[in-house]
Design an enzyme around this catalytic site. Structure first.
Site, PDB file in Angstrom:
ATOM      1  N   CYS A  79       4.827  -9.571   2.588  1.00 33.03           N
ATOM      2  CA  CYS A  79       3.674 -10.472   2.774  1.00 33.03           C
ATOM      3  C   CYS A  79       3.184 -10.989   1.422  1.00 33.03           C
ATOM      4  CB  CYS A  79       2.485  -9.761   3.428  1.00 33.03           C
ATOM      5  SG  CYS A  79       2.892  -8.623   4.726  1.00 33.03           S
ATOM      6  N   ASP A  80       3.097 -10.116   0.423  1.00 33.98           N
ATOM      7  CA  ASP A  80       2.363 -10.450  -0.797  1.00 33.98           C
ATOM      8  C   ASP A  80       3.224 -10.560  -2.054  1.00 33.98           C
ATOM      9  OD1 ASP A  80       0.050 -10.368   0.718  1.00 33.98           O
ATOM     10  OD2 ASP A  80      -0.253  -8.231   0.365  1.00 33.98           O
ATOM     11  N   CYS A 137       2.262  -4.417   1.415  1.00 35.33           N
ATOM     12  CA  CYS A 137       3.270  -5.225   2.120  1.00 35.33           C
ATOM     13  C   CYS A 137       3.954  -6.164   1.131  1.00 35.33           C
ATOM     14  CB  CYS A 137       2.623  -6.013   3.248  1.00 35.33           C
ATOM     15  SG  CYS A 137       3.805  -7.087   4.082  1.00 35.33           S
TER      16      CYS A 137
END
Ligand code: NAP
Length: 310
Positions: free
Chosen positions: A137-138, A134
């Site tokens: 997200c990261d 992701c």
């Protein structure tokens, strides 16, 4: 029989929510069961540019919230849980969750799929410590660092392009010498000076101590192995349908995709499947929504006939 639902929908992604919206609008008593959170795969999507009606694009979570709100406005009911088995031999059918039995006159399976793992050493060990799937997200954790993206499909290129906004360099590792991603994404990637490509190559190991520091790469043409330094590796090696609990109950192809006809009907009367978990799906948000709608309309017709034959 008041606790028998006309329609029970499994899965709260775009497909399931679209099915739910049409089902409640058709006056059917409808319950949607979701196992974790609404939205499915697009929750991770930074921007969705190809869902009709959003010329400037829309963030995945925003699209999910809008569809859920729309479905809720019509009265869709929700429950959280994991359906572990189905008994579809007689009416009403029974859905077995961890803690409950839910009764349904028809079922629409919209359980989508999950990302494939590479199955290489270090992949599980470094999950969340350099291994991710992701970027939104990261990606932030790898600001101004070099990262790797594995895969040649839309997800790899889309998320790789996103990472170029944060990271100093993004190297795409693909097992063939031609990307699978759509032409528009490929062109964008080839024009991006921060993107690099390693073709005909596979990851053999993901290495490090507390976190990822390098990967082992093998060129399939030359059979040469090498170590590449990287702080992060984002893996997009396709996905598999989440249909394991229904194997042996609902007819599927060898890949675990549920077999349906053009009405999204399985061979089992009253059981429908829609979206990424069905065979021959185009696996797009818009087609998933369309599948969900088709399945809901088919469920309506099925229930009408069931009532007439009673
Ligand atoms: P995908 O299209 O199935 O692509 C998976 C990629 O991973 C392929 O390039 C495949 O290589 C590679 N791969 C598979 N197993 C591998 C392994 N063991 N080792 C190394 N590489 C491996 O999956 P996706 O990219 O996640 O896309 C899924 C669906 O979502 C697609 O229909 C896509 O169009 C859609 N999607 C659309 C968008 C968008 O339109 N913006 C964004 C994301 C996803 P091969 O090419 O050699 O098979």
């Amino acid at each position: 029989m008041s606790n028998v639902h006309d329609v029970v929908i499994l899965g709260g992604g775009t497909t399931g929510l679209s099915a739910g919206m049409y089902s409640v609008r058709a006056g059917l008593n409808t319950l949607l069961i979701e196992q974790s959170g609404f939205g499915g795969q697009i929750l991770n999507a930074d921007i969705i540019e190809n869902f009709p009606g959003f010329p400037q694009g829309i963030a995945g979570p925003d699209l999910v919230m809008a569809i859920q709100e729309q479905a809720s406005n019509f009265g869709l009911e929700y429950a959280f849980g994991q359906v572990q088995a189905l008994n579809v031999q007689k009416q009403p059918m029974i859905l077995q969750t961890e803690s409950d039995e839910i009764l349904a006159r028809s079922i629409i399976i919209c359980v989508g799929g999950e990302r494939n793992r590479l199955g290489v050493p270090g992949e599980e060990e470094f999950e969340g410590r350099g291994v991710s799937n992701c970027a939104t997200c990261d990606g932030y954790f790898f600001a101004d660092q070099e990262v790797l993206v594995v895969g040649g499909g839309d997800s790899a290129i889309d998320e790789g392009l996103y990472l170029t906004q944060i990271c100093s360099k993004v190297t795409v590792i693909h097992r063939r010498n031609q990307l699978r991603a759509s032409r528009v994404l490929q062109e964008r990637a080839f024009q991006n000076s921060k993107m690099d490509f390693r073709y005909d190559s596979v990851v053999e190991s993901i290495d490090g101590r507390d976190a990822v520091t390098s990967i082992g790469l093998r060129n399939l043409k030359t059979d040469q192995s090498e170590e590449i330094a990287a702080a992060g590796i984002f893996i997009y090696a396709g996905y598999h349908p989440n249909t394991l609990p229904f194997q042996g109950t609902i007819p599927m192809d060898d890949g675990g995709h549920i077999k349906v006809d053009l009405n999204m009907a399985t061979e089992i009367p009253g059981v429908f499947a829609a979206g990424d978990c069905r065979w021959h799906s185009a696996r797009q948000l818009a087609t998933g929504a369309g599948d969900g709608v088709t399945a809901a309309l088919s469920a309506y017709t099925f229930l009408e006939r069931l009532d007439q034959s009673a």
